[in-house]
Design a protein around this motif. Structure first.
Motif, PDB file in Angstrom:
ATOM      1  N   VAL A  42      -3.398  -4.715  -1.584  1.00  0.00           N
ATOM      2  CA  VAL A  42      -2.673  -3.446  -1.505  1.00  0.00           C
ATOM      3  C   VAL A  42      -3.704  -2.325  -1.452  1.00  0.00           C
ATOM      4  CG1 VAL A  42      -0.969  -1.959  -2.623  1.00  0.00           C
ATOM      5  CG2 VAL A  42      -0.756  -4.417  -2.809  1.00  0.00           C
ATOM      6  N   GLN A  48      -0.479   1.042   3.622  1.00  0.00           N
ATOM      7  CA  GLN A  48       0.708   0.262   3.290  1.00  0.00           C
ATOM      8  C   GLN A  48       1.964   0.865   3.915  1.00  0.00           C
ATOM      9  OE1 GLN A  48      -1.052  -2.599   2.244  1.00  0.00           O
ATOM     10  NE2 GLN A  48       0.961  -2.867   1.379  1.00  0.00           N
ATOM     11  N   ARG A  56       4.551  -5.489   3.899  1.00  0.00           N
ATOM     12  CA  ARG A  56       4.374  -4.866   2.580  1.00  0.00           C
ATOM     13  C   ARG A  56       4.748  -5.849   1.476  1.00  0.00           C
ATOM     14  NH1 ARG A  56       6.611   1.283   2.549  1.00  0.00           N
ATOM     15  NH2 ARG A  56       5.398   1.367   0.617  1.00  0.00           N
ATOM     16  N   TYR A 116       9.109  -0.321  -2.886  1.00  0.00           N
ATOM     17  CA  TYR A 116       7.832  -0.810  -2.351  1.00  0.00           C
ATOM     18  C   TYR A 116       6.692   0.083  -2.819  1.00  0.00           C
ATOM     19  CZ  TYR A 116       9.823  -4.162   1.025  1.00  0.00           C
ATOM     20  OH  TYR A 116      10.463  -5.231   1.615  1.00  0.00           O
ATOM     21  N   GLU A 120       3.531  -0.886  -5.248  1.00  0.00           N
ATOM     22  CA  GLU A 120       2.153  -0.732  -4.757  1.00  0.00           C
ATOM     23  C   GLU A 120       1.340   0.163  -5.681  1.00  0.00           C
ATOM     24  OE1 GLU A 120       3.640  -1.390  -0.162  1.00  0.00           O
ATOM     25  OE2 GLU A 120       3.284   0.641  -0.900  1.00  0.00           O
TER      26      GLU A 120
END
Length: 139
Positions: A42, A48, A56, A116, A120
């Motif tokens: 990541v 990303q 992702r 997401y 991350e």
């Protein structure tokens, strides 16, 4: 997820700062490797966010795998720390990026773009904590 990672990272940083927890050279190697793997999985927010959801999610699962592999090689406080981090990241195991096409999903759900991003960011915070433990410089 971010809150759980932040809490465990702050606790670890406090224990290390107060010298309640002194990492061994072997533990430092494990956390350095894990930090490097999290960075590879990541990267930057910009990199990303430009990816499709399926990529992702793949990267998030790679990060969780890196934590699990590191956990498999340690004991004591480091294992407890990595176990708590892995537990905080487990929602990604229930996420799906592909359409169900009216079939069973085994309980998998489609995360939002914000979920997401939050996951991350949690991984980036974990990477930062691990890098600090390993005494490596983050760029």
């Amino acid at each position: 997820m971010q809150r759980a990672i932040e809490d465990v990272a702050l606790e670890a940083e406090r224990l290390i700062r107060d010298q309640v927890w002194v990492l061994t050279p072997a533990e430092r190697l494990v956390v350095a490797k894990a930090a490097t793997e999290l960075e590879a999985a990541v990267g930057t927010p910009q990199s990303q966010q430009s990816l499709p959801a399926v990529d992702r999610l793949e990267h998030l699962r790679e990060a969780l795998a890196a934590v699990a592999i590191a956990l498999a090689h340690v004991h004591g406080r480091l294992a407890w720390f990595l176990g708590a981090a892995a537990t905080a990241l487990t929602p990604v195991l229930h996420w799906r990026a592909l359409s169900a096409e009216d079939g069973p999903t085994f309980g998998a759900v489609s995360p939002t773009l914000q979920q997401y991003t939050d996951a991350e960011e949690a991984i980036r915070r974990l990477r930062s904590a691990l890098a600090s433990m390993a005494d490596i410089v983050i760029t």
